[in-house]
Design an enzyme around this catalytic site. Structure first.
Site, PDB file in Angstrom:
ATOM      1  N   SER A  89     -41.445  16.054   7.758  1.00 46.40           N
ATOM      2  CA  SER A  89     -40.964  16.831   6.897  1.00 46.40           C
ATOM      3  C   SER A  89     -40.261  16.646   5.785  1.00 46.40           C
ATOM      4  O   SER A  89     -40.100  16.189   4.164  1.00 46.40           O
ATOM      5  CB  SER A  89     -40.078  17.820   7.512  1.00 46.40           C
ATOM      6  OG  SER A  89     -40.405  19.155   6.285  1.00 46.40           O
ATOM      7  N   ASP A 102     -42.508  20.295   0.301  1.00 47.52           N
ATOM      8  CA  ASP A 102     -41.877  19.512   0.423  1.00 47.52           C
ATOM      9  C   ASP A 102     -42.298  18.562   1.614  1.00 47.52           C
ATOM     10  O   ASP A 102     -43.385  18.528   0.428  1.00 47.52           O
ATOM     11  CB  ASP A 102     -41.270  19.926   2.538  1.00 47.52           C
ATOM     12  CG  ASP A 102     -42.078  21.180   3.532  1.00 47.52           C
ATOM     13  OD1 ASP A 102     -43.105  21.326   3.292  1.00 47.52           O
ATOM     14  OD2 ASP A 102     -41.251  20.463   4.458  1.00 47.52           O
ATOM     15  N   ASP A 154     -44.296  17.523   4.006  1.00 49.41           N
ATOM     16  CA  ASP A 154     -45.308  17.370   4.648  1.00 49.41           C
ATOM     17  C   ASP A 154     -46.123  18.603   4.104  1.00 49.41           C
ATOM     18  O   ASP A 154     -47.331  18.995   5.472  1.00 49.41           O
ATOM     19  CB  ASP A 154     -44.949  17.316   6.445  1.00 49.41           C
ATOM     20  CG  ASP A 154     -44.447  18.868   7.336  1.00 49.41           C
ATOM     21  OD1 ASP A 154     -43.609  19.125   5.590  1.00 49.41           O
ATOM     22  OD2 ASP A 154     -44.641  19.127   7.928  1.00 49.41           O
ATOM     23  N   ASP A 203     -45.746  22.213   4.343  1.00 46.55           N
ATOM     24  CA  ASP A 203     -45.409  23.429   5.464  1.00 46.55           C
ATOM     25  C   ASP A 203     -44.502  23.990   4.569  1.00 46.55           C
ATOM     26  O   ASP A 203     -44.511  25.293   5.276  1.00 46.55           O
ATOM     27  CB  ASP A 203     -45.265  22.718   6.865  1.00 46.55           C
ATOM     28  CG  ASP A 203     -43.817  22.349   6.790  1.00 46.55           C
ATOM     29  OD1 ASP A 203     -42.988  22.257   6.709  1.00 46.55           O
ATOM     30  OD2 ASP A 203     -43.966  22.256   8.536  1.00 46.55           O
TER      31      ASP A 203
END
Length: 449
Positions: free
Chosen positions: A99, A239, A241, A243
């Site tokens: 993340s 961010d 990743d 999400d």
């Protein structure tokens, strides 16, 4: 949290905490729990970290050794894996990502066949098998060994799905994007170009080591500056990743997750589309959001910190919008997890349909100042503070003083030897003073135990 699984999968420094040996054992353990499924197919996606290939290879070795096939999705956002798990009717999906963390970290997260994070009980069973590989009594040979396929259409499938979730034409609208050198770097610009926006993009040339480095959703000043320089109407920052979303209005002011949820809540309420007349937040949700929505008769249901808990509450009681200040925003009618790009185009759609500038939507709530400090304590004392009379008395005094115009929140970190102290109210300087006093008291009292 268990021995390996945290609140968001398994995470650590790649090659040190998160080794190829652990990834291989994890893959075999998870497949063993799934050995009776009809469709032995698993999809795997990853972000742009240099260690992604290494961990993917280990996972694939473990998966195919158990007789399961693999669709490699390549570099793709976490929410895309959740969606594509359902689209391909896979028995589960795997994301290799840490993340918003620095590049040397990585993580492995599983989605169920429905695209949801695994239940704690199943993670515990998988953890047991990681440490007891001798109990995996399944040997696969010959034609039963799994195969690996490159799923080259995955990205386009996800793009087309996202575009189908909005009725939106951004002709004449200037949009800035900060992709944080992460998994949205290729997809986000394509989507906004397909929506006919005039797009300015930064931080897309990833090299495996620059993910989240001084950019992305944890560095909102980057998107703010880009919006000002390019004179954009709106800006969106993601961010590593993909999400999370942090938005920015045309003046350069930041819209965190609370402000986005506030804007969405107002729009849905005004258009009679807000199911159960509530949104879901967490104990960290800003009082400003609660006050703004209360004025129009909308409740904010609060859960413990973590998007998995927000999602659980939404599924349990039929709420359709929820999220966190950090930018995890869940539109449960569209996807089963937080989705930064989806949140961005939904917010843009609301702006166009309501004929509002993002600054007008941003001003629907006024954020109360929040001060967050960390008390350093040994892990074994992280929960003892709850029973300490001196600490509880200090908290009670502060809460009585604030009444409805502020609050105190104390919670132990799930991953570090820290107790997090958050105080929210109207006077920043006063809050900082009281937060440090409470932090010092907690550290002092825990040393006396």
């Amino acid at each position: 949290m268990g021995k390996y699984f945290g609140t968001d999968g398994i995470r650590g420094v790649a090659g040190e905490d998160l080794t190829v040996e652990l990834a291989y054992k994890l893959a075999r353990a998870a497949c063993y729990k799934l050995k009776d499924v009809d469709n032995k197919l698993i999809v795997i996606g990853k972000d742009t970290r240099i260690s992604g290939d290494m961990l993917e290879a280990a996972l694939i070795s473990g998966i195919t050794s158990m007789g399961f096939d693999v669709y490699r999705l390549g570099v793709i956002p976490t929410p895309a894996v959740a969606y594509l798990t359902r689209f391909y009717n896979a028995c589960c999906g795997i994301v290799i990502s840490a993340s918003h963390n620095p590049y040397e970290f990585n993580g492995i997260k599983y989605f169920s066949n429905e695209g949801f994070k695994l239940k704690d009980s199943l993670e515990e069973e998988i953890e047991y098998l990681i440490d007891h590989q001798d109990e995996i009594d399944l040997k696969v040979t010959g034609e039963k060994v799994g195969r690996v396929y490159e799923e080259e259409c995955a990205r386009d499938t996800y793009i087309n799905y996202l575009l189908s979730r909005v009725d939106l034409d951004l002709t004449g609208v200037k949009v800035s994007l900060d992709c944080g050198y992460g998994a949205t770097s290729e997809i986000a610009p394509i989507i906004f170009n397909r929506l006919n926006a005039d797009v300015t993009v930064t931080n897309t040339e990833y090299d495996g080591k620059n993910i989240n480095f001084k950019c992305g959703s944890t560095n909102p000043e980057v998107i703010s500056n880009l919006v000002k320089i390019s004179e954009s109407d709106m800006g969106f920052s993601f961010d590593g990743d993909g999400d999370r979303l942090i938005a920015c209005d045309e003046t350069g002011e930041i819209m965190d997750g609370d402000h986005v949820i506030c804007a969405v809540g107002h729009f849905l309420k005004e258009n009679n589309k807000l199911k159960n007349n509530a949104v879901v937040g967490t104990v960290m949700t800003n009082i400003g959001l609660i006050k703004s929505l209360k004025e129009i008769g909308v409740d904010v249901i609060k859960t413990q910190v973590g998007d998995r808990y927000v999602l659980e509450e939404m599924r349990k009681n039929g709420y359709i919008i929820g999220g966190e200040q950090s930018g995890h925003i869940i539109f449960i009618e569209d996807n089963t997890t937080g989705d930064g790009i989806l949140s961005a185009i939904k917010l843009a759609e609301i702006a166009v349909k309501s004929k509002q500038k993002l600054s007008e939507m941003n001003n629907l709530m006024t954020s109360f100042p929040q001060v967050l400090v960390n008390a350093k304590v040994n892990n074994e004392y992280k929960k003892v503070y709850k029973d300490d009379e001196v600490i509880n008395q200090k908290i009670a005094e502060l809460e009585h003083e604030f009444k409805d115009e502020g609050r105190v929140l104390i919670r132990p970190s799930g991953t570090e030897p820290l107790i997090r102290v958050m105080i929210e109210g109207e006077n920043q300087e006063y809050l900082e003073k009281k937060a440090i006093e409470l932090k010092d008291l907690i550290e002092e009292r825990c040393e006396l135990i």
